[in-house]
Design an enzyme around this catalytic site. Structure first.
Site, PDB file in Angstrom:
ATOM      1  CD  GLU A  38      -2.588   0.985   2.795  1.00  0.00           C
ATOM      2  OE1 GLU A  38      -2.160   0.215   3.689  1.00  0.00           O
ATOM      3  OE2 GLU A  38      -3.626   1.658   2.922  1.00  0.00           O
ATOM      4  CE  LYS A 109      -7.361   1.170   3.356  1.00  0.00           C
ATOM      5  NZ  LYS A 109      -6.120   1.459   4.111  1.00  0.00           N
ATOM      6  CB  CYS A 142      -4.388  -2.040   4.091  1.00  0.00           C
ATOM      7  SG  CYS A 142      -3.541  -2.509   5.625  1.00  0.00           S
TER       8      CYS A 142
HETATM    9  C1  ACM Z   1      -4.405   0.079   6.906  1.00  0.00           C
HETATM   10  O1  ACM Z   1      -5.478   0.031   6.320  1.00  0.00           O
HETATM   11  N1  ACM Z   1      -3.304   0.499   6.304  1.00  0.00           N
HETATM   12  C2  ACM Z   1      -4.284  -0.341   8.288  1.00  0.00           C
END
Ligand code: ACM
Length: 182
Positions: A38, A109, A142
């Site tokens: 990420e 995201k 993530c």
């Molecule tokens: C995250 O979503 N980087 C913990």
């Protein structure tokens, strides 16, 4: 299908240095898909939205994306990478799927973690699968792992490979992802 990943600690605020590192490490690697972390180029811990804005890139004019496309073409693989994305006034924590002919799709995201909400905008792209060399590939990022609906939505589309660029903070993800994949 041969799937790999490159796990490392990106240097915060040094996209060219991180890109150079990735290009060096991955050159000569034989794989179909390689997954990177990420926010692999910028690093993760932004102080505020202005700091993020100063470094986020528009994918349509990004030297990073161009360089990764060249890497994919030269190495004959696909990359999934985290990416700090800017589109007009919006800032997204994104995952890009890039192949030998360039950018294939962007996922932004959906489930921002903790202080990410102070500087990123929530994702507005659908959860989708893309066929790569006979396998359906889906992207999540993530903290999306916490919500079963993400993997389920991709699973219902017949996904074979779940690519998950991460900068993990909580400790349960590795176990949970086994369940998500099942
Ligand atoms: C995250 O979503 N980087 C913990």
């Amino acid at each position: 299908m041969k799937v790999g990943y490159y796990q490392f600690s990106p240097e915060f605020g040094k996209p060219s240095q991180n890109l150079e590192r990735i290009r060096t490490v991955l050159s000569g690697v034989e794989a179909d898909i390689v997954v990177l972390p990420e926010l692999a180029f910028t690093g993760y811990c932004f102080a505020d939205r202005e700091e993020l804005r100063s470094i986020a890139e528009d994918v349509s004019q990004s030297s990073t994306v161009d360089s990764l496309s060249n890497l994919c073409r030269d190495s004959n693989f696909y990359l999934v990478t985290g990416f700090a994305e800017r589109e007009n006034d919006k800032l997204y924590n994104s995952a890009l799927l890039i192949g030998p002919y360039g950018l294939i799709c962007t996922y932004r995201k959906l489930h921002l973690f903790n202080t990410e909400k102070e500087y990123f905008d929530p994702g507005d792209t659908p959860l989708q699968t893309v066929e790569i060399r006979g396998a359906k590939v889906g992207l999540m990022i993530c903290f999306d792992w916490v919500f079963p609906e993400v993997a389920r939505t991709l699973g219902l589309q017949g996904e074979d490979v779940l690519c998950h660029p991460s900068n993990l903070v909580l400790t349960y993800c590795q176990k949970t992802m086994l369940t998500r994949c099942l």
